[in-house]
Design an enzyme around this catalytic site. Structure first.
Site, PDB file in Angstrom:
ATOM      1  N   GLY A 102      91.239  34.328  85.481  1.00  0.00           N
ATOM      2  CA  GLY A 102      90.251  33.269  85.661  1.00  0.00           C
ATOM      3  C   GLY A 102      89.154  33.383  84.614  1.00  0.00           C
ATOM      4  O   GLY A 102      89.271  34.152  83.649  1.00  0.00           O
ATOM      5  N   VAL A 103      88.089  32.624  84.796  1.00  0.00           N
ATOM      6  CA  VAL A 103      86.940  32.740  83.905  1.00  0.00           C
ATOM      7  C   VAL A 103      85.777  33.309  84.704  1.00  0.00           C
ATOM      8  O   VAL A 103      85.777  33.269  85.924  1.00  0.00           O
ATOM      9  CB  VAL A 103      86.550  31.382  83.282  1.00  0.00           C
ATOM     10  N   GLU A 156      95.464  29.780  81.979  1.00  0.00           N
ATOM     11  CA  GLU A 156      94.922  28.426  81.797  1.00  0.00           C
ATOM     12  C   GLU A 156      93.940  28.358  80.648  1.00  0.00           C
ATOM     13  O   GLU A 156      93.890  27.388  79.913  1.00  0.00           O
ATOM     14  CB  GLU A 156      94.156  28.003  83.059  1.00  0.00           C
ATOM     15  N   ASN A 164      82.419  36.376  85.096  1.00  0.00           N
ATOM     16  CA  ASN A 164      81.976  37.731  84.862  1.00  0.00           C
ATOM     17  C   ASN A 164      83.071  38.772  85.134  1.00  0.00           C
ATOM     18  O   ASN A 164      83.327  39.668  84.326  1.00  0.00           O
ATOM     19  CB  ASN A 164      80.772  37.970  85.790  1.00  0.00           C
TER      20      ASN A 164
HETATM   21  O1  0RQ Z   1      76.558  31.814  93.094  1.00  0.00           O
HETATM   22  O2  0RQ Z   1      75.730  31.560  90.833  1.00  0.00           O
HETATM   23  O3  0RQ Z   1      74.515  30.565  92.763  1.00  0.00           O
HETATM   24  O4  0RQ Z   1      74.565  33.046  92.432  1.00  0.00           O
HETATM   25  O5  0RQ Z   1      79.424  32.046  94.029  1.00  0.00           O
HETATM   26  O6  0RQ Z   1      80.151  34.031  92.233  1.00  0.00           O
HETATM   27  O7  0RQ Z   1      80.417  36.499  92.144  1.00  0.00           O
HETATM   28  O8  0RQ Z   1      79.549  35.257  90.095  1.00  0.00           O
HETATM   29  O9  0RQ Z   1      81.972  35.132  90.840  1.00  0.00           O
HETATM   30  O10 0RQ Z   1      81.944  33.519  88.840  1.00  0.00           O
HETATM   31  O11 0RQ Z   1      84.030  34.744  89.614  1.00  0.00           O
HETATM   32  O12 0RQ Z   1      83.071  32.879  90.968  1.00  0.00           O
HETATM   33  C1  0RQ Z   1      85.378  31.940  93.698  1.00  0.00           C
HETATM   34  C2  0RQ Z   1      83.482  30.643  92.768  1.00  0.00           C
HETATM   35  C3  0RQ Z   1      83.825  33.037  92.130  1.00  0.00           C
HETATM   36  C4  0RQ Z   1      85.397  31.328  91.250  1.00  0.00           C
HETATM   37  C5  0RQ Z   1      84.519  31.732  92.478  1.00  0.00           C
HETATM   38  C6  0RQ Z   1      78.522  32.664  94.954  1.00  0.00           C
HETATM   39  C7  0RQ Z   1      77.734  33.646  94.102  1.00  0.00           C
HETATM   40  C8  0RQ Z   1      77.534  32.825  92.843  1.00  0.00           C
HETATM   41  C9  0RQ Z   1      79.833  32.760  91.756  1.00  0.00           C
HETATM   42  P1  0RQ Z   1      75.232  31.735  92.212  1.00  0.00           P
HETATM   43  P2  0RQ Z   1      80.445  35.286  91.279  1.00  0.00           P
HETATM   44  P3  0RQ Z   1      82.764  34.073  89.952  1.00  0.00           P
HETATM   45  C10 0RQ Z   1      91.005  29.971  86.786  1.00  0.00           C
HETATM   46  C11 0RQ Z   1      91.313  30.060  88.278  1.00  0.00           C
HETATM   47  C12 0RQ Z   1      88.405  29.116  92.153  1.00  0.00           C
HETATM   48  C13 0RQ Z   1      89.094  28.609  90.921  1.00  0.00           C
HETATM   49  C14 0RQ Z   1      89.947  29.631  90.239  1.00  0.00           C
HETATM   50  C15 0RQ Z   1      86.203  30.059  91.494  1.00  0.00           C
HETATM   51  C16 0RQ Z   1      78.855  32.077  92.717  1.00  0.00           C
HETATM   52  O13 0RQ Z   1      86.263  32.381  90.957  1.00  0.00           O
HETATM   53  O14 0RQ Z   1      85.696  28.967  91.365  1.00  0.00           O
HETATM   54  O15 0RQ Z   1      90.166  30.729  90.713  1.00  0.00           O
HETATM   55  N1  0RQ Z   1      87.506  30.218  91.863  1.00  0.00           N
HETATM   56  N2  0RQ Z   1      90.467  29.247  89.088  1.00  0.00           N
HETATM   57  O16 0RQ Z   1      76.545  34.023  94.720  1.00  0.00           O
HETATM   58  C17 0RQ Z   1      78.267  32.355  99.326  1.00  0.00           C
HETATM   59  C18 0RQ Z   1      80.024  33.894  99.396  1.00  0.00           C
HETATM   60  C19 0RQ Z   1      80.008  33.928  97.977  1.00  0.00           C
HETATM   61  C20 0RQ Z   1      79.085  33.119  97.317  1.00  0.00           C
HETATM   62  C21 0RQ Z   1      80.274  34.196  95.832  1.00  0.00           C
HETATM   63  N3  0RQ Z   1      80.879  34.633 100.106  1.00  0.00           N
HETATM   64  N4  0RQ Z   1      79.154  33.092 100.014  1.00  0.00           N
HETATM   65  N5  0RQ Z   1      78.212  32.337  97.982  1.00  0.00           N
HETATM   66  N6  0RQ Z   1      79.283  33.322  96.003  1.00  0.00           N
HETATM   67  N7  0RQ Z   1      80.729  34.597  97.035  1.00  0.00           N
HETATM   68  C22 0RQ Z   1      90.087  28.900  86.235  1.00  0.00           C
HETATM   69  C23 0RQ Z   1      90.512  27.459  86.531  1.00  0.00           C
HETATM   70  O17 0RQ Z   1      91.187  27.177  87.443  1.00  0.00           O
HETATM   71  C24 0RQ Z   1      90.036  26.366  85.695  1.00  0.00           C
END
Ligand code: 0RQ
Length: 513
Positions: free
Chosen positions: A268-269, A293, A271
């Site tokens: 994925g993309v 992707e 951090n």
């Molecule tokens: O929010 O930025 O407001 O603080 O979610 O979380 O921990 O920085 O992690 O950037 O990897 O994102 C699932 C969203 C994780 C992403 C998800 C909040 C957290 C923060 C981001 P803030 P992190 P990431 C390839 C594959 C689906 C699509 C996919 C995603 C923000 O990985 O969109 O996998 N995945 N595609 O604070 C409330 C929780 C939380 C939460 C995290 N439990 N409750 N907020 N956050 N956990 C790419 C493509 O498909 C194109």
């Protein structure tokens, strides 16, 4: 003059973005290019948003449905959302203003597996596509389109749309010419044939997009960069998650289930993904492949240092530094990177054949391994499922990663019951938090729960999870996947009511009874 456009029919249709935008009518379904902030039209959506605003100011309705490859940028999603110009948006987004409007209930959003979008469009599930607006690098003398920094669903949009607007973006590197592989062998069931990709590097199509020139109603020249995502430095939590993953991969090699070349990696993309990519470089791997992707900065570094031998994707998502690096060494990268339509980069058949290692982020997982990738507290959509389902369901290994807590510890990433499920317990093999790794393969639900609680939960939440699980094992209606339904989502409800999943801090009675 017009040095990127080598076909007369296209130069004849050159016009300003404002004039092109006037060709868009209220109620249209408009399919646009764009995938993770790359290759989206830069000028026409902005001009369209101005028209919409003027119409709204005059008391007239002006909204359209917008289909893309994946997320775009402020110049597309941001401006159209601000102008209140969308009825429906699909299939993936990340723009803050668009996200706000969707979550405030002001517009409709449909979240779709990225491999499904093109075929669902062909099946007629989204109705007629009135217009395609597609960014390209240039037009060849034969009237074919040189794709830009993402391919996404452009082949499908150009074929299906009644009319087409082309944006030719001079800012995009002309050296991308030749890096794309556009497959025209798809057919509808029951006439489908196997997709002939048997290795990551296989080229099965042509470098250019075809377009019926009689459908092209406007050509707009632009000179603007993609949304440049800054490359965040890796933080300690992400590094720990990456270390757990690397230990696991070593373990799999020692167990004979993987070789030192691993299997094609999907990443994925963000951090954690960056930390994992940096970790692969440290891990001493050489000659790996990626079937994924998005090509982000971390991938370029891996290609440069030989860790990655080849990467197939559908899009770039580079920072300014990444673009400079790519442009300086484009001949090197052209030999090692291929961009395909997203129905091919994410094709379940190919992912299963190649045996991809799917590495994706998540919002939360429950004690049985059901994963929520999209909806915070079960209702507030973050970005969408993207390609995570395509890869997780069909990969050789499906790994989901997240910090064990969010929002300064007020939210646990491991919960009794997921408040929304994108990937079921049947699709999840490995869960990783900074606390550790849960290998769920070959385990029953109750065994999975104990491993997840022991290895992945944060110490602040582990006793609460253990208490829930112990009581559920005694009192659940069924004892196969034990749950206490009156309590299973109480952590989320407590967060809504108090801003904290912890009962003690939030001042409520402790859960432990
Ligand atoms: O929010 O930025 O407001 O603080 O979610 O979380 O921990 O920085 O992690 O950037 O990897 O994102 C699932 C969203 C994780 C992403 C998800 C909040 C957290 C923060 C981001 P803030 P992190 P990431 C390839 C594959 C689906 C699509 C996919 C995603 C923000 O990985 O969109 O996998 N995945 N595609 O604070 C409330 C929780 C939380 C939460 C995290 N439990 N409750 N907020 N956050 N956990 C790419 C493509 O498909 C194109």
């Amino acid at each position: 003059m017009h040095h990127r456009i080598h076909h007369r029919a296209f130069t004849d249709r050159l016009m300003s973005a404002a004039d092109a935008a006037r060709l868009v009518q209220p109620g249209m379904t408009v399919a646009m290019s764009g995938f993770t902030g790359a290759g989206y039209p830069k000028a026409v959506p902005g001009a369209l948003a101005e028209h919409m605003q003027q119409a709204h100011d005059a008391g007239q309705a002006f909204k359209i449905n917008v289909l893309t490859g994946a997320s775009t940028a402020p110049e597309l999603d941001g401006v159209l959302a601000k102008a209140d110009g969308m009825n429906l948006r699909l299939p993936y987004m990340s723009d803050p203003e668009l996200r706000r409007r969707i979550n405030d209930g002001e517009m409709e959003y449909m979240d779709i597996h990225l491999s499904h979008v093109a075929q669902h469009a062909w099946f007629g599930f989204y109705g007629k596509i009135d217009l395609a607006i597609v960014e390209v690098v240039g037009v060849t003398a034969e009237g074919q389109l040189i794709p830009s920094s993402s391919v996404g669903n452009n082949k499908t949009w150009l074929e299906m749309a009644d009319k087409v607007i082309i944006e030719v973006n001079e800012e995009q590197s002309a050296a991308m010419d030749g890096m794309h592989d556009i497959y025209y062998g798809t057919a509808l069931p029951p006439h489908r044939q196997p997709v002939p990709i048997t290795t990551v590097k296989d080229r099965i199509g042509q470098p250019y997009l075809d377009v019926d020139v009689s459908k092209v109603i406007a050509v707009v020249e632009t000179k603007a960069p993609d949304r440049l995502s800054p490359f965040a430095p890796v933080d300690a939590t992400s590094e720990k998650i990456a270390d757990h993953l690397l230990d696991f991969l070593d373990h799999e090699i020692r167990a004979g289930r993987l070789t030192e070349k691993l299997l094609p990696i999907q990443s994925g993309v963000g951090n954690i993904a960056n930390a994992v990519l940096a970790g692969l470089s440290r891990g001493g791997y050489k000659g790996l492949q990626s079937y994924t992707e998005v090509i982000q900065d971390g991938m370029l570094s891996l290609i440069k240092d030989g860790t990655l031998e080849f990467a197939s994707a559908t899009s770039f998502s580079l920072s300014e530094a990444g673009i400079a690096e790519f442009n300086q060494n484009v001949d090197y990268y052209r030999e090692r990177i291929l961009l395909r339509p997203q129905e091919m980069s994410n094709h379940p058949e190919v992912i299963r054949r190649l045996g991809c290692i799917a590495l994706n982020g998540m919002i939360e997982a429950d004690i049985y391994g059901n994963v929520n990738s999209t909806n915070v507290v079960g209702s507030h959509v973050m970005n969408g499922i993207g390609g995570s389902g395509d890869f997780a369901r069909n990969g050789y290994l499906s790994v989901f990663m997240s910090p064990s807590i969010a929002k300064g510890g007020k939210i646990s990433g491991i919960v009794p019951m997921a408040s929304h499920v994108d990937h079921t317990e049947h699709d999840t093999m490995i869960l990783i938090t900074e606390q550790g790794l849960a290998d769920l393969r070959g385990l029953s639900p109750k065994q999975r729960a104990q491993v997840i609680i022991d290895n992945c939960a944060h110490p602040d939440y582990r006793p609460m999870l253990q208490d829930y699980f112990d009581r559920a094992r005694k009192n659940s209606y069924g004892k196969h996947t034990p749950h206490l339904l009156d309590e299973a989502l109480s952590w989320h409800q407590r967060y809504i009511e108090t801003g904290d999943m912890q009962p003690v801090r939030s001042g409520l009675l402790a859960d432990a009874r």
